[in-house]
Scaffold this motif. Structure first.
Motif, short mmCIF file in Angstrom:
data_model
loop_
_atom_site.label_atom_id
_atom_site.label_comp_id
_atom_site.label_asym_id
_atom_site.label_seq_id
_atom_site.Cartn_x
_atom_site.Cartn_y
_atom_site.Cartn_z
N THR A 109 -16.80 38.07 -24.90
CA THR A 109 -16.22 37.25 -23.83
C THR A 109 -14.70 37.41 -23.80
O THR A 109 -14.07 37.73 -24.81
CB THR A 109 -16.53 35.75 -24.01
OG1 THR A 109 -15.93 35.28 -25.22
CG2 THR A 109 -18.03 35.51 -24.04
N SER A 110 -14.15 37.14 -22.64
CA SER A 110 -12.69 37.13 -22.48
C SER A 110 -12.12 35.87 -23.12
O SER A 110 -12.86 34.96 -23.51
CB SER A 110 -12.32 37.17 -21.00
OG SER A 110 -12.65 35.92 -20.39
N ALA A 111 -10.82 35.81 -23.23
CA ALA A 111 -10.15 34.56 -23.61
C ALA A 111 -10.26 33.59 -22.43
O ALA A 111 -10.47 34.01 -21.29
CB ALA A 111 -8.70 34.83 -23.96
N PRO A 114 -13.46 41.88 -15.13
CA PRO A 114 -12.03 42.21 -15.01
C PRO A 114 -11.17 41.46 -16.03
O PRO A 114 -10.25 42.04 -16.60
CB PRO A 114 -11.70 41.79 -13.58
CG PRO A 114 -12.98 41.92 -12.84
CD PRO A 114 -14.04 41.51 -13.82
N ALA A 115 -11.46 40.19 -16.27
CA ALA A 115 -10.67 39.42 -17.24
C ALA A 115 -10.85 39.97 -18.65
O ALA A 115 -9.88 40.13 -19.40
CB ALA A 115 -11.08 37.95 -17.19
N PHE A 116 -12.08 40.29 -19.02
CA PHE A 116 -12.35 40.84 -20.35
C PHE A 116 -11.65 42.19 -20.54
O PHE A 116 -11.04 42.45 -21.58
CB PHE A 116 -13.86 41.00 -20.55
CG PHE A 116 -14.24 41.59 -21.87
CD1 PHE A 116 -14.36 40.79 -23.00
CD2 PHE A 116 -14.48 42.96 -22.00
CE1 PHE A 116 -14.71 41.35 -24.23
CE2 PHE A 116 -14.83 43.51 -23.21
CZ PHE A 116 -14.94 42.71 -24.33
N LEU A 117 -11.73 43.05 -19.54
CA LEU A 117 -11.11 44.37 -19.63
C LEU A 117 -9.59 44.26 -19.75
O LEU A 117 -8.97 44.99 -20.52
CB LEU A 117 -11.50 45.22 -18.41
CG LEU A 117 -12.99 45.57 -18.28
CD1 LEU A 117 -13.25 46.31 -16.98
CD2 LEU A 117 -13.46 46.39 -19.47
N ALA A 167 -17.89 36.34 -8.99
CA ALA A 167 -17.67 37.78 -9.14
C ALA A 167 -16.66 38.09 -10.23
O ALA A 167 -16.51 39.24 -10.63
CB ALA A 167 -17.21 38.38 -7.82
N GLY A 168 -15.94 37.08 -10.71
CA GLY A 168 -14.94 37.29 -11.74
C GLY A 168 -13.64 37.86 -11.23
O GLY A 168 -12.82 38.35 -12.02
N ALA A 169 -13.41 37.81 -9.92
CA ALA A 169 -12.19 38.38 -9.33
C ALA A 169 -11.12 37.31 -9.16
O ALA A 169 -11.41 36.11 -9.11
CB ALA A 169 -12.52 38.99 -7.97
N ASP A 170 -9.88 37.75 -9.06
CA ASP A 170 -8.74 36.85 -8.81
C ASP A 170 -8.69 35.72 -9.85
O ASP A 170 -8.39 34.57 -9.52
CB ASP A 170 -8.83 36.24 -7.40
CG ASP A 170 -8.72 37.27 -6.31
OD1 ASP A 170 -8.10 38.31 -6.56
OD2 ASP A 170 -9.27 37.04 -5.22
N PHE A 171 -8.96 36.05 -11.10
CA PHE A 171 -8.99 35.04 -12.15
C PHE A 171 -7.57 34.59 -12.50
O PHE A 171 -6.58 35.17 -12.06
CB PHE A 171 -9.70 35.57 -13.40
CG PHE A 171 -9.12 36.85 -13.93
CD1 PHE A 171 -8.13 36.84 -14.90
CD2 PHE A 171 -9.56 38.08 -13.46
CE1 PHE A 171 -7.59 38.01 -15.39
CE2 PHE A 171 -9.03 39.27 -13.95
CZ PHE A 171 -8.04 39.23 -14.91
#
Length: 291
Positions: free
Chosen positions: A181-183, A162-165, A136-140
């Motif tokens: 993409t995010s870092a 969330p990480a990308f934002l 889900a991309g949460a708690d990264f």
């Protein structure tokens, strides 16, 4: 990353990866804990109800705790939702333990004997829940750049995650950040999933060699608290502030709980040495169902 898996035809209900993971985790923990309860000569029908009630209390407390931490109100619509990254773990666990204790006393079942079944099963469910949070991309985790320890394990998330934002809004010049993409970040969800695997393994193994009721429970708690304090807390993107030298607030509280686990182990061990038969509740008692 796959936050949404599919939509139920005709109903319009979106099935999310995290929601499905939580459902599978709860069912798995329920089934495993009742299987272990049967082996420990405990009444599974009664304890099945206790598990459901403690799970409901745990989810509500975890959700309410997160909302309060974020300064939000406890509206019913917010409490009913179960977004990825929207739960306060320790609040939920304490609430579940409290309800389990009350339920065991109500049905005259030894609490520690039930928690020795409950703890490794819940740790196993925790593995599934953390994998769901990862997808889900949460708690990264924190940014992990070239030369940083763990860079080879770093993962990136797609645009809209969330990480990308966070990276595009707060760290637009971060190395590795692109338009799509995010870092790279630490996959701390998987780090904690691995911790839960070890915790569950410790609980299952110790059940074979236990000397007193409560020993598997405390082993699971010790591994989880240690792994969370050492691996998860310092590497999460929203890590708590430093409070005691290099230690963060959540690490200090976790280590404090670890000390409480050590004290409980010593007390139960001493009681087992003095009253060995009373300490071996998995061997049966008045609560054991008749054949």
């Amino acid at each position: 990353m796959a936050p949404e898996l599919f939509t139920l035809p005709g109903l319009g209900w979106a099935i999310t990866s995290y929601g499905l993971a939580v459902a599978v985790a709860l069912v798995t923990a329920w089934l495993v804990s009742l299987l272990l309860a049967r082996r420990d000569k405990l009444p599974p029908e009664v304890l099945g109800t206790v598990f459901v009630l403690s799970a409901i209390a745990g989810l509500l407390a975890a959700r309410a705790g997160h909302l309060l931490q974020q300064g939000q109100g406890l509206e019913l619509s917010h409490l009913r939702s179960l977004p990825a990254g929207g739960l306060a773990v320790f609040g939920g666990l304490f609430a579940a333990l409290a309800v389990a204790t009350i339920g065991c006393r109500r049905f005259q079942v030894p609490t520690l004997a039930w928690l020795d079944c409950w703890a490794p099963a819940v740790a196993l469910g925790g593995v599934i829940e953390r994998v769901g949070a990862f997808f889900a991309g949460a708690d990264f985790g924190m940014y992990v750049g070239p030369g940083d320890l763990g860079h080879g394990l770093g993962v990136t998330y797609p645009a809209g995650s969330p990480a990308f934002l966070l990276h595009t809004a707060a760290f637009p010049g971060l190395p590795g950040l692109t338009e799509t993409t995010s870092a790279p970040v630490h996959p701390v969800q998987l780090y904690l999933a691995a911790t839960c695997v070890v915790a569950a393994g410790a609980g299952f193994l110790l059940r074979r060699f236990r000397r007193f009721s409560g020993q598997p429970l405390l082993a699971v708690a010790a591994v989880f608290l240690l792994g969370r304090a050492v691996v998860f807390e310092p590497l999460r993107f929203d890590a708590s502030p430093l409070t005691l030298g290099p230690l963060r607030l959540q690490q200090v509280s976790g280590l404090g709980l670890l000390l409480a686990v050590a004290v409980a182990w010593w007390m139960l061990s001493a009681r087992a040495a003095a009253q060995p038969k009373l300490a071996r509740q998995w061997e049966g008692g008045p609560w054991t169902p008749r054949a």
